[in-house]
Design a protein around this motif. Sequence first.
Motif, mmCIF file in Angstrom:
data_model
loop_
_atom_site.group_PDB
_atom_site.id
_atom_site.type_symbol
_atom_site.label_atom_id
_atom_site.label_comp_id
_atom_site.label_asym_id
_atom_site.label_seq_id
_atom_site.Cartn_x
_atom_site.Cartn_y
_atom_site.Cartn_z
ATOM 1 N N ASN A 54 42.784 50.122 31.950
ATOM 2 C CA ASN A 54 42.535 49.076 32.930
ATOM 3 C C ASN A 54 42.404 49.636 34.338
ATOM 4 N N LEU A 55 41.994 50.889 34.458
ATOM 5 C CA LEU A 55 41.960 51.534 35.769
ATOM 6 C C LEU A 55 41.115 50.752 36.771
ATOM 7 N N LEU A 56 39.922 50.330 36.386
ATOM 8 C CA LEU A 56 39.064 49.615 37.327
ATOM 9 C C LEU A 56 39.668 48.277 37.727
ATOM 10 N N SER A 57 40.304 47.593 36.789
ATOM 11 C CA SER A 57 40.976 46.326 37.115
ATOM 12 C C SER A 57 42.160 46.563 38.047
ATOM 13 N N GLU A 58 42.866 47.661 37.829
ATOM 14 C CA GLU A 58 43.992 47.984 38.697
ATOM 15 C C GLU A 58 43.515 48.312 40.113
ATOM 16 N N ILE A 59 42.376 48.964 40.221
ATOM 17 C CA ILE A 59 41.800 49.237 41.542
ATOM 18 C C ILE A 59 41.431 47.916 42.209
ATOM 19 N N ALA A 60 40.830 46.991 41.453
ATOM 20 C CA ALA A 60 40.481 45.670 42.002
ATOM 21 C C ALA A 60 41.736 44.949 42.481
ATOM 22 N N ASP A 61 42.817 44.986 41.692
ATOM 23 C CA ASP A 61 44.090 44.370 42.097
ATOM 24 C C ASP A 61 44.576 44.980 43.408
ATOM 25 N N PHE A 62 44.554 46.305 43.477
ATOM 26 C CA PHE A 62 45.002 47.049 44.655
ATOM 27 C C PHE A 62 44.191 46.651 45.889
ATOM 28 N N PHE A 63 42.885 46.553 45.716
ATOM 29 C CA PHE A 63 42.013 46.182 46.822
ATOM 30 C C PHE A 63 42.248 44.729 47.239
ATOM 31 N N GLU A 64 42.432 43.835 46.288
ATOM 32 C CA GLU A 64 42.698 42.431 46.628
ATOM 33 C C GLU A 64 43.997 42.303 47.421
ATOM 34 N N GLU A 65 45.007 43.087 47.051
ATOM 35 C CA GLU A 65 46.263 43.091 47.796
ATOM 36 C C GLU A 65 46.047 43.620 49.216
ATOM 37 N N GLY A 66 45.207 44.644 49.345
ATOM 38 C CA GLY A 66 44.903 45.189 50.666
ATOM 39 C C GLY A 66 44.196 44.178 51.547
ATOM 40 N N VAL A 67 43.262 43.445 50.972
ATOM 41 C CA VAL A 67 42.556 42.406 51.724
ATOM 42 C C VAL A 67 43.548 41.335 52.157
ATOM 43 N N ALA A 68 44.407 40.900 51.232
ATOM 44 C CA ALA A 68 45.398 39.867 51.550
ATOM 45 C C ALA A 68 46.361 40.333 52.639
ATOM 46 N N GLY A 69 46.619 41.633 52.667
ATOM 47 C CA GLY A 69 47.508 42.200 53.681
ATOM 48 C C GLY A 69 46.811 42.508 54.995
ATOM 49 N N GLY A 70 45.513 42.267 55.055
ATOM 50 C CA GLY A 70 44.763 42.512 56.283
ATOM 51 C C GLY A 70 44.498 43.970 56.574
ATOM 52 N N LYS A 71 44.538 44.814 55.552
ATOM 53 C CA LYS A 71 44.319 46.245 55.751
ATOM 54 C C LYS A 71 42.856 46.610 55.511
ATOM 55 N N GLY A 72 42.402 47.638 56.195
ATOM 56 C CA GLY A 72 41.084 48.193 55.945
ATOM 57 C C GLY A 72 41.135 49.043 54.681
ATOM 58 N N VAL A 73 40.016 49.167 54.023
ATOM 59 C CA VAL A 73 39.992 49.878 52.747
ATOM 60 C C VAL A 73 40.409 51.338 52.889
#
Length: 109
Positions: A50-69
């Motif tokens: 599930n690596l790609l899904s985990e990356i998507a989760d990680f990125f969604e959390e970053g967006v929610a936290g207001g962080k740049g990629v």
Amino acid sequence: MSIQDIIQGKRQWRAHRARIEALPPDYRIVYREMQRYLFKVGPVSLSEGNLLSEIADFFEEGVAGGKGVLELTGSDVAAFCDGLIKDSRTYAEIHQEIIGGKTTGAAGK
């Protein structure tokens, strides 16, 4: 693999792609580069896990936290990817072993 498995896999992939398309543009760009890199390097577990899904989760959390990629991945995205797959065998390694004659069986004889 049955037809139902194929259909389910396509549904899951489409849902995953929709998640990626919902990310901000800079996240989408980095995700696509990571995906391209991972497909090129070829960790054997990529298709199984599930690596790609985990990356998507990680990125969604970053967006929610207001962080740049790049705050999440750092400026060297390839190194970040290498860190994600550091304990995984890659198809490139398997290929190098075959070329180097490190395998047994017909290919190693």
